[in-house]
Write a protein that holds these residues in place. Structure first.
Motif, PDB file in Angstrom:
ATOM      1  N   UNK A 154       0.827  -1.212   0.000  1.00  0.00           N
ATOM      2  CA  UNK A 154       0.000   0.000   0.000  1.00  0.00           C
ATOM      3  C   UNK A 154       0.866   1.268   0.000  1.00  0.00           C
ATOM      4  N   UNK A 155       2.084   1.140  -0.500  1.00  0.00           N
ATOM      5  CA  UNK A 155       2.967   2.299  -0.663  1.00  0.00           C
ATOM      6  C   UNK A 155       3.984   1.980  -1.745  1.00  0.00           C
ATOM      7  N   UNK A 156       4.589   3.028  -2.274  1.00  0.00           N
ATOM      8  CA  UNK A 156       5.580   2.845  -3.320  1.00  0.00           C
ATOM      9  C   UNK A 156       6.810   2.086  -2.874  1.00  0.00           C
ATOM     10  N   UNK A 157       6.982   1.924  -1.573  1.00  0.00           N
ATOM     11  CA  UNK A 157       8.138   1.191  -1.059  1.00  0.00           C
ATOM     12  C   UNK A 157       8.189  -0.232  -1.600  1.00  0.00           C
ATOM     13  N   UNK A 158       7.019  -0.795  -1.907  1.00  0.00           N
ATOM     14  CA  UNK A 158       6.969  -2.157  -2.408  1.00  0.00           C
ATOM     15  C   UNK A 158       7.679  -2.337  -3.737  1.00  0.00           C
ATOM     16  N   UNK A 159       7.828  -1.255  -4.489  1.00  0.00           N
ATOM     17  CA  UNK A 159       8.576  -1.300  -5.733  1.00  0.00           C
ATOM     18  C   UNK A 159       9.951  -0.664  -5.585  1.00  0.00           C
ATOM     19  N   UNK A 160      10.025   0.493  -4.931  1.00  0.00           N
ATOM     20  CA  UNK A 160      11.296   1.206  -4.824  1.00  0.00           C
ATOM     21  C   UNK A 160      12.368   0.345  -4.160  1.00  0.00           C
ATOM     22  N   UNK A 161      12.016  -0.347  -3.101  1.00  0.00           N
ATOM     23  CA  UNK A 161      12.997  -1.192  -2.410  1.00  0.00           C
ATOM     24  C   UNK A 161      13.501  -2.290  -3.344  1.00  0.00           C
ATOM     25  N   UNK A 162      12.605  -2.881  -4.129  1.00  0.00           N
ATOM     26  CA  UNK A 162      13.006  -3.920  -5.076  1.00  0.00           C
ATOM     27  C   UNK A 162      13.924  -3.339  -6.153  1.00  0.00           C
ATOM     28  N   UNK A 163      13.602  -2.142  -6.620  1.00  0.00           N
ATOM     29  CA  UNK A 163      14.446  -1.484  -7.612  1.00  0.00           C
ATOM     30  C   UNK A 163      15.840  -1.202  -7.044  1.00  0.00           C
ATOM     31  N   UNK A 164      15.865  -0.675  -5.840  1.00  0.00           N
ATOM     32  CA  UNK A 164      17.135  -0.344  -5.190  1.00  0.00           C
ATOM     33  C   UNK A 164      17.990  -1.594  -5.034  1.00  0.00           C
ATOM     34  N   UNK A 165      17.387  -2.667  -4.588  1.00  0.00           N
ATOM     35  CA  UNK A 165      18.119  -3.922  -4.403  1.00  0.00           C
ATOM     36  C   UNK A 165      18.663  -4.440  -5.734  1.00  0.00           C
ATOM     37  N   UNK A 166      17.866  -4.338  -6.789  1.00  0.00           N
ATOM     38  CA  UNK A 166      18.307  -4.792  -8.104  1.00  0.00           C
ATOM     39  C   UNK A 166      19.461  -3.936  -8.610  1.00  0.00           C
ATOM     40  N   UNK A 167      19.346  -2.615  -8.430  1.00  0.00           N
ATOM     41  CA  UNK A 167      20.404  -1.714  -8.873  1.00  0.00           C
ATOM     42  C   UNK A 167      21.727  -2.037  -8.186  1.00  0.00           C
ATOM     43  N   UNK A 168      21.664  -2.249  -6.873  1.00  0.00           N
ATOM     44  CA  UNK A 168      22.878  -2.583  -6.125  1.00  0.00           C
ATOM     45  C   UNK A 168      23.456  -3.911  -6.602  1.00  0.00           C
ATOM     46  N   UNK A 169      22.594  -4.884  -6.862  1.00  0.00           N
ATOM     47  CA  UNK A 169      23.056  -6.194  -7.321  1.00  0.00           C
ATOM     48  C   UNK A 169      23.739  -6.101  -8.686  1.00  0.00           C
ATOM     49  N   UNK A 170      23.302  -5.147  -9.506  1.00  0.00           N
ATOM     50  CA  UNK A 170      23.891  -4.956 -10.828  1.00  0.00           C
ATOM     51  C   UNK A 170      25.177  -4.139 -10.793  1.00  0.00           C
ATOM     52  N   UNK A 171      25.491  -3.584  -9.635  1.00  0.00           N
ATOM     53  CA  UNK A 171      26.722  -2.811  -9.514  1.00  0.00           C
ATOM     54  C   UNK A 171      26.576  -1.326  -9.752  1.00  0.00           C
ATOM     55  N   UNK A 172      25.363  -0.823  -9.715  1.00  0.00           N
ATOM     56  CA  UNK A 172      25.161   0.616  -9.848  1.00  0.00           C
ATOM     57  C   UNK A 172      25.712   1.315  -8.610  1.00  0.00           C
ATOM     58  N   UNK A 173      26.444   2.412  -8.811  1.00  0.00           N
ATOM     59  CA  UNK A 173      26.941   3.215  -7.694  1.00  0.00           C
ATOM     60  C   UNK A 173      25.862   4.230  -7.333  1.00  0.00           C
ATOM     61  N   UNK A 174      25.423   4.221  -6.079  1.00  0.00           N
ATOM     62  CA  UNK A 174      24.380   5.133  -5.620  1.00  0.00           C
ATOM     63  C   UNK A 174      24.975   6.054  -4.565  1.00  0.00           C
ATOM     64  N   UNK A 175      25.006   7.343  -4.861  1.00  0.00           N
ATOM     65  CA  UNK A 175      25.526   8.354  -3.936  1.00  0.00           C
ATOM     66  C   UNK A 175      24.368   9.117  -3.320  1.00  0.00           C
ATOM     67  N   UNK A 176      24.220   9.035  -2.017  1.00  0.00           N
ATOM     68  CA  UNK A 176      23.215   9.833  -1.314  1.00  0.00           C
ATOM     69  C   UNK A 176      23.888  11.072  -0.732  1.00  0.00           C
ATOM     70  N   UNK A 177      23.058  12.068  -0.396  1.00  0.00           N
ATOM     71  CA  UNK A 177      23.555  13.367   0.060  1.00  0.00           C
ATOM     72  C   UNK A 177      24.491  13.993  -0.976  1.00  0.00           C
ATOM     73  N   UNK A 178      24.132  13.837  -2.245  1.00  0.00           N
ATOM     74  CA  UNK A 178      24.830  14.501  -3.351  1.00  0.00           C
ATOM     75  C   UNK A 178      23.791  15.260  -4.154  1.00  0.00           C
ATOM     76  N   UNK A 179      23.906  16.572  -4.165  1.00  0.00           N
ATOM     77  CA  UNK A 179      22.871  17.438  -4.739  1.00  0.00           C
ATOM     78  C   UNK A 179      23.330  18.026  -6.077  1.00  0.00           C
ATOM     79  N   UNK A 180      22.447  17.938  -7.069  1.00  0.00           N
ATOM     80  CA  UNK A 180      22.713  18.580  -8.351  1.00  0.00           C
ATOM     81  C   UNK A 180      22.664  20.092  -8.191  1.00  0.00           C
TER      82      UNK A 180
END
Length: 234
Positions: A154-180
């Protein structure tokens, strides 16, 4: 791809962007693809870019990933899905397209609305392939029929968390606290990369340190809507 999730209309945006930054003499980081934002669109883009063998960096200005996407109601609009068919709901991409155009008061970009409608079931199946689970179909304002497929959380977390996990598994580098801060554009109008602030602490715009990221194959802006841009609200 995930534009089918959430709102029904794609409106023509007003131009309100910072002027481009000058091209730096040296780049701090070089990648194939730079993606701004870790919501539905950004995470979908990084997964597909990695599937295409690109070296990908995705940046997020907040300390947590997901943005508004992780907080929303978790409904993905799809026309002609197997879930609809099982419930006897008659729907089609054409009907979804017409609903989108009407809801947008015909100010939408027709070609973008058509793309969302035509590929909406594909987007739903893509989400399921990541492990996202949908368990009911809702009716929303602007829909002629029930077509909003809801995540069991009942929230977008059900997809976003799966996406995040897949991205990490594929080797995507994710930088938080980095502002355009600004895009970097050459004299021919080509986007070369971005000026960012690493170590940014919301909402202090002077926090962190400036860095320059080169993107040799493109920059994807997936940083959400303009709800915080008061001048852009109707």
């Amino acid at each position: 791809m995930m534009g089918a999730l959430g709102g029904m209309a794609l409106s023509r945006p007003a131009a309100a962007v910072a002027p481009p930054a000058p091209v730096p003499q040296n780049w701090d980081t070089t990648v194939d693809v730079l993606i701004i934002g870790t919501g539905f669109a950004g995470l979908a883009a990084d997964i597909e870019a990695r599937n295409a063998k690109a070296n990908v960096l995705i940046i997020e200005k907040m300390a947590l990933f997901g943005g508004n996407s992780i907080l929303n109601g978790g409904d993905l609009s799809a026309a002609g899905s197997s879930m609809q068919q099982a419930l006897g709901i008659k729907d089609s991409p054409e009907l979804m397209y017409q609903d989108m155009m009407k809801a947008g008061n015909w100010l939408n970009y027709p070609e973008l609305a058509r793309t969302i409608a035509d590929h909406s079931v594909e987007a739903l199946e893509w989400a399921k392939s990541l492990g996202a689970e949908f368990d009911r179909v809702n009716y929303h304002g602007g829909h002629a029929v029930k077509r909003a497929h809801q995540l069991k959380e009942r929230s977008g977390s059900g997809l976003v968390v799966k996406q995040y996990q897949k991205a990490k598994a594929l080797g995507v580098v994710i930088e938080q606290r980095t502002k355009l801060e600004r895009l970097i554009i050459d004299k021919q109008g080509r986007v070369l990369g971005a000026e960012v602030r690493r170590g940014y602490k919301f909402p202090d715009d002077a926090s962190g340190s400036v860095a320059f990221i080169r993107a040799t194959k493109g920059v994807v802006l997936a940083s959400g809507g303009f709800s915080q841009g008061v001048a852009l609200r109707l």
